[in-house]
Design an enzyme around this catalytic site. Structure first.
Site, PDB file in Angstrom:
ATOM      1  CB  VAL A  86      -0.922   0.033   1.146  1.00 48.10           C
ATOM      2  CG1 VAL A  86      -1.812   1.136   1.205  1.00 48.10           C
ATOM      3  CG2 VAL A  86      -1.821  -1.279   1.204  1.00 48.10           C
ATOM      4  CE  LYS A  87       3.456   4.716  -4.768  1.00 50.28           C
ATOM      5  NZ  LYS A  87       3.679   5.392  -6.197  1.00 50.28           N
ATOM      6  CG  LEU A  88      -0.513   4.784   3.445  1.00 55.78           C
ATOM      7  CD1 LEU A  88      -0.312   4.601   4.591  1.00 55.78           C
ATOM      8  CD2 LEU A  88      -1.893   5.399   2.665  1.00 55.78           C
TER       9      LEU A  88
END
Length: 228
Positions: A86-88
């Site tokens: 997951v990219k944050l």
């Protein structure tokens, strides 16, 4: 250094995977939009990328803006396939989300990183990957590789606990525009370069290689009698 491909284009991913050099994929909302993709098809698209790159990390970006929203969206994205990362973005809201997700064993790629302090905070919070955007520094007349060097040294000076067994956190050199960016990232000790397919193809070619192939072909044509 590992090579990721920075795209959501399925054909480009398949071709790069066929080269045998691919270690992962990074995507973002802009890259997905470039494919002409629709919201209703987004999850199926990400799952297809995960199937093409079975076992390799595939980054899918959350668009939530609150800590609670990031956690919920990250948990959902991670449930789509075991190799989803997951990219944050690095924000005050994302740091507690990263910390929470790391404790759940969900890998986070912290993106839009532009300083060593941001990189260190993300690593301490539990990010599995940290993505400095080298090319965007160059766009404003700054030297992106200098900032990358600071981040690589700062992050690699310490151990962080969450992902030590996997060798993390790893630095992903992002916003790569040229083979020079790739070479310098490798020399600086970055773990990964995520490269658009066009730039990746440029890494294969060199004018002296092309000239050498032309000469070999011309000389062999003389041997076979096929020279014009």
């Amino acid at each position: 250094m590992k090579f990721f491909i920075d795209t959501a284009d399925l054909d480009d991913i398949r071709e790069a995977a066929s080269w045998g050099i691919l270690s992962g994929v990074t995507t973002n909302p802009s890259l997905y939009a470039k494919t002409g993709g629709k919201l209703a098809d987004f999850e199926d698209h990400m799952v297809e990328i995960c199937h093409i790159c079975e076992g390799l990390p595939v980054s899918a970006e959350s668009t939530a803006e609150t800590t609670e929203g990031m956690i919920a969206e990250a948990e959902h994205l991670a449930s789509l396939a075991p190799n989803i990362v997951v990219k944050l973005p690095v924000t005050e809201q994302s740091l507690p989300a990263i910390h929470h997700l790391a404790q759940e064993g969900i890998r986070v790629n912290m993106t839009l990183v532009f300083s060593a302090t941001q990189a260190l905070l993300g690593a301490r919070a539990g990010a599995r990957y940290i993505s400095p955007f080298v090319g965007r520094f160059d766009d404003i007349g700054d030297e992106g590789l200098d900032h990358l060097a600071e981040m690589v040294t700062a992050v690699h000076n310490f151990r962080y606990g969450y992902w030590d067994e996997e060798g993390g956190p790893e630095i992903i050199t992002a916003s790569v525009r040229t083979p020079h960016h790739v070479t310098q990232a490798a020399l600086l000790g970055a773990d990964i370069a995520t490269v658009p397919f066009g730039a990746l193809k440029k890494c294969v070619h060199h004018p002296l290689t092309d000239r050498g192939l032309e000469l070999f072909a011309a000389d062999w044509a003389k041997v076979t009698g096929e020279a014009k």
